[in-house]
Design an enzyme around this catalytic site. Structure first.
Site, PDB file in Angstrom:
ATOM      1  N   GLU A 146       4.596 -34.136  -0.944  1.00  0.00           N
ATOM      2  CA  GLU A 146       3.584 -33.499  -1.565  1.00  0.00           C
ATOM      3  C   GLU A 146       3.855 -33.055  -2.787  1.00  0.00           C
ATOM      4  O   GLU A 146       4.889 -32.377  -3.014  1.00  0.00           O
ATOM      5  CB  GLU A 146       2.760 -32.684  -0.656  1.00  0.00           C
ATOM      6  CG  GLU A 146       2.119 -33.281   0.883  1.00  0.00           C
ATOM      7  CD  GLU A 146       1.067 -34.220   0.436  1.00  0.00           C
ATOM      8  OE1 GLU A 146      -0.058 -33.751   0.537  1.00  0.00           O
ATOM      9  OE2 GLU A 146       1.247 -35.467   0.139  1.00  0.00           O
ATOM     10  N   LYS A 169     -14.316  -7.933  -8.032  1.00  0.00           N
ATOM     11  CA  LYS A 169     -13.681  -8.678  -8.988  1.00  0.00           C
ATOM     12  C   LYS A 169     -13.154  -9.934  -8.217  1.00  0.00           C
ATOM     13  O   LYS A 169     -12.987 -10.882  -8.535  1.00  0.00           O
ATOM     14  CB  LYS A 169     -12.461  -7.848  -9.732  1.00  0.00           C
ATOM     15  CG  LYS A 169     -12.041  -8.889 -10.735  1.00  0.00           C
ATOM     16  CD  LYS A 169     -11.108  -7.861 -11.721  1.00  0.00           C
ATOM     17  CE  LYS A 169     -10.542  -8.661 -12.796  1.00  0.00           C
ATOM     18  NZ  LYS A 169     -10.658  -7.973 -14.116  1.00  0.00           N
ATOM     19  N   ASP A 170     -12.432  -9.536  -7.019  1.00  0.00           N
ATOM     20  CA  ASP A 170     -12.024 -10.645  -6.020  1.00  0.00           C
ATOM     21  C   ASP A 170     -13.246 -11.657  -5.459  1.00  0.00           C
ATOM     22  O   ASP A 170     -12.790 -12.659  -5.627  1.00  0.00           O
ATOM     23  CB  ASP A 170     -11.507 -10.247  -4.890  1.00  0.00           C
ATOM     24  CG  ASP A 170     -10.005  -9.507  -5.308  1.00  0.00           C
ATOM     25  OD1 ASP A 170      -9.256  -9.692  -6.183  1.00  0.00           O
ATOM     26  OD2 ASP A 170      -9.624  -8.651  -4.203  1.00  0.00           O
ATOM     27  N   HIS A 182       0.824  -1.162   0.124  1.00  0.00           N
ATOM     28  CA  HIS A 182       0.050  -0.067  -0.105  1.00  0.00           C
ATOM     29  C   HIS A 182       0.644   1.233   0.028  1.00  0.00           C
ATOM     30  O   HIS A 182       0.221   2.397  -0.124  1.00  0.00           O
ATOM     31  CB  HIS A 182      -0.967  -0.140   1.242  1.00  0.00           C
ATOM     32  CG  HIS A 182      -2.016  -0.959   0.915  1.00  0.00           C
ATOM     33  ND1 HIS A 182      -3.473  -0.749   1.235  1.00  0.00           N
ATOM     34  CD2 HIS A 182      -2.362  -2.024  -0.057  1.00  0.00           C
ATOM     35  CE1 HIS A 182      -4.007  -1.594   0.703  1.00  0.00           C
ATOM     36  NE2 HIS A 182      -3.586  -2.452   0.114  1.00  0.00           N
ATOM     37  N   SER A 221      -0.280  -1.187  -6.445  1.00  0.00           N
ATOM     38  CA  SER A 221      -0.070  -2.331  -7.100  1.00  0.00           C
ATOM     39  C   SER A 221       0.340  -2.036  -8.522  1.00  0.00           C
ATOM     40  O   SER A 221       0.333  -0.927  -9.154  1.00  0.00           O
ATOM     41  CB  SER A 221      -1.528  -2.978  -7.221  1.00  0.00           C
ATOM     42  OG  SER A 221      -2.015  -3.189  -6.050  1.00  0.00           O
TER      43      SER A 221
END
Lengths: 189, 426
Positions: free
Chosen positions: B288, B244-245, B216, B220
């Site tokens: 894994e 959108k998220d 922040h 971005s």
């Protein structure tokens, strides 16, 4: 957020035609989300309830043959002490002859035992005051003035069928669910 | 009474709190009006998805820990009890078990996004470094979590991975004994792994906070990789990117649910249905899936210490990536050669994943060595040179320009903390 909820409030007060499609969508979304959150929360909450293996231990059988008159034993049921005591006729009659108006929680002695098995008193051995285990199951223990049980924590006293006779306990000792499978065997739970 | 916050909150209770402790103002600034480039694609969902995955893991983990017993004699059975007797224990455990896979899928795509769009470059180097640190903590957490069910693969995985440290000259053996708290993987190991497996996710939350704090400040990155020039280039985070998220979250949860409810053991190893047996190693030791590429690098090097160094080096190289990549252009969209090489890197990592799942014999050894070589070549040799040689395609003047043309207006506010640069670098 604040603006839109304000307009929704205005709309509810007499101008229903202003309720927009967006208000409807917000309300249905909010309601759907609330249901979804509850549905997700439930498995988490329920996982803290007694599990299957704990519930599977919910009944015990007790053989009464070794318990002679005047004796009592303690068995464990669901992690709690259960008092199983073989009353003498005198002990039972004393309790049965007590006038109900002398009792804190008036229950007739006959209702505290099973019919035809009134020499057997089976109780959850937890004081109804603050959860201590009263003394008196062993003949050598102090049994209090009424010959039943005496709680060492705060001095509550119970009679021979577990009815409270002296405070601070407010209630009689609880009875577990149990049944006679035969004259010499009970199943608790 | 200096320093009281002048709150804009309408609700009087919120206003009263906000005046004294401006958390609502903070949330409004960082997640409400926060100016965000308006050209995000769905790759920008994956940070939020990783956060959701972490929350799901912590929630299910806390409830699993209520029924799990970290003792070698009881651990395996306590997990079976969770699966059979605890109400919804099967659900909590399958969500936690598959949640680890979902978390890694999301984080790997998040990292790919960073690589492809150059999110690690100036001024976001620290943001990137914190991110690599998050990856390391996450890997340690996942590894220790896998040990807890105390199945065969848990036990032997723990044995193999802790033995890696024995490759360190002189002190290696002592370090391994220290890690184990004994002379083999045993009860003390299981106890400390449980303790740390519970602790590290909360460390992760703290470092995620730093990751977001750094984000922040710089603002971005975006698919064009160019700086925000003004309010016409941004939209407020809410509602544009919250929604959108949310779309991405629905897809994420849908895939997650399919995995949990229809293929809960698809990604697991059958050997872990057997209780740990210190006297018998399973025929194949396989980690894994999310560790397979690293495991393949380890096995591709025919030297014990060399393999361990290369394996840890494959992560360590990411820490210095901002300085290895000498190109000033961020987005691969404008770097024709890099754009092809980044896919070569992805292919080599996926190939390493397949190599890690197979016995190191025949063709798999060759593929493993070629892919390992390319991985390090890419970061250590190609990126420093490519930045000097590659001729990038012309960058757009601004984020808005290709969308609304010259002189376009509209959009969100100017980012207060990330002032627009007067000139974009070439």
């Amino acid at each position: 957020m604040a603006e839109s909820s304000a307009s929704a409030t205005v709309a509810q007060h007499g101008q229903p035609d202003i309720v927009s499609k967006r208000d409807f969508l917000k309300l249905t979304l909010g309601a759907g989300a609330a249901i979804g959150v509850c549905a997700i929360a439930w498995p988490f909450i329920d996982s803290m309830n007694p599990s299957r293996d704990v519930l599977a231990l919910s009944s015990v059988e007790v053989d009464l043959t070794p318990i002679t008159e005047g004796m009592g034993i303690t068995v464990v049921w669901r992690g709690k002490p259960i008092f199983v005591r073989h009353l003498t006729t005198k002990e039972y009659d004393e309790a049965a002859n007590t006038p109900l108006n002398q009792l804190i929680e008036p229950i007739p002695a006959a209702d505290r035992v099973k019919p035809n098995h009134h020499q057997w008193i089976i109780l959850i051995g937890i004081c109804t005051h603050l959860g201590c285990i009263p003394l008196g199951n062993k003949p050598t223990d102090p049994r209090g003035e009424w010959g039943g049980w005496f709680c060492p924590c705060h001095g509550s006293q119970y009679d021979t069928v577990g009815r409270v006779r002296h405070g601070p306990a407010p209630l009689n000792l609880w009875l577990p669910p149990y049944a006679f499978e035969s004259d010499t065997k009970i199943k608790i739970g | 009474m200096a320093g009281l916050n002048k709150s804009d909150m309408k609700n009087p209770v919120i206003n009263w709190i906000d005046t004294r402790m401006p958390v609502f103002t903070l949330m409004q600034r960082e997640y409400g009006t926060f100016p965000t480039p308006k050209n995000f694609n769905y790759f920008w969902n994956f940070g939020a998805l990783a956060m959701i995955a972490l929350m799901i893991m912590i929630a299910t983990g806390i409830f699993l820990a209520m029924n799990y017993v970290p003792n070698t004699g009881l651990a395996f059975d306590s997990v079976q009890r969770i699966m059979r007797d605890v109400n919804y224990g099967w659900l909590l455990r399958y969500v936690h078990q598959n949640g680890a896979s979902m978390f890694f899928i999301v984080v790997y795509i998040h990292i790919f996004r960073g690589l492809y769009y150059g999110s690690y470059k100036y001024p976001r180097e620290l943001l990137w470094i914190i991110g690599v640190l998050l990856l390391l903590i996450m890997m340690a957490t996942a590894f220790m979590g896998y040990v807890l069910p105390w199945g065969q693969m848990s036990y032997w995985g723990a044995t193999v991975i802790t033995n890696l440290f024995s490759a360190i000259p002189l002190v290696g053996e002592s370090i391994v004994t220290w890690l184990w708290g004994g002379f083999s993987v045993d009860n003390p190991t299981l106890n400390r792994f449980f303790s740390l497996h519970y602790l590290l996710p909360f460390v992760l939350v703290g470092v995620v906070f730093l990751h977001i704090a750094a984000l922040h400040i710089t603002g971005s990155n975006n698919p064009l990789g160019i700086d925000v020039k003004g309010p016409q280039d941004t939209v407020p985070f809410h509602p544009y990117y919250t929604i959108k998220d949310s779309v991405g979250t629905c897809v994420f949860l849908l895939i997650f649910a399919i995995l949990v409810f229809f293929f809960p053991n698809f990604l697991g190893d059958p050997n872990n249905f057997l209780p740990a047996n210190p006297l018998q190693t399973p025929a194949d030791i396989v980690p894994e899936w999310y560790f397979l590429p690293f495991y393949a690098i380890l096995r591709s090097v025919p030297d014990k210490l060399g393999g361990v160094v290369m394996m840890f080096g494959s992560i360590a190289v990411l820490f210095v990536l901002p300085w290895l990549d000498t190109s000033p252009v961020r987005s691969a969209r404008f770097r024709p050669i890099y754009r092809q090489l980044i896919f070569l890197l992805v292919i080599s990592v996926i190939a390493l994943g397949f190599v890690g799942a197979h016995k190191p014999e025949g063709i798999w050894v060759v593929i493993g060595r070629v892919a390992t070589t390319y991985y390090f070549l890419h970061f250590l040799v190609i990126l420093p040179i490519l930045g000097k040689l590659e001729r990038p395609r012309p960058l757009p003047e601004s984020i808005s320009r290709p969308v609304i043309g010259p002189g376009g207006s509209g959009g969100g506010p100017l980012p207060g903390r990330a002032p627009a640069k007067p000139m974009e670098k070439p």
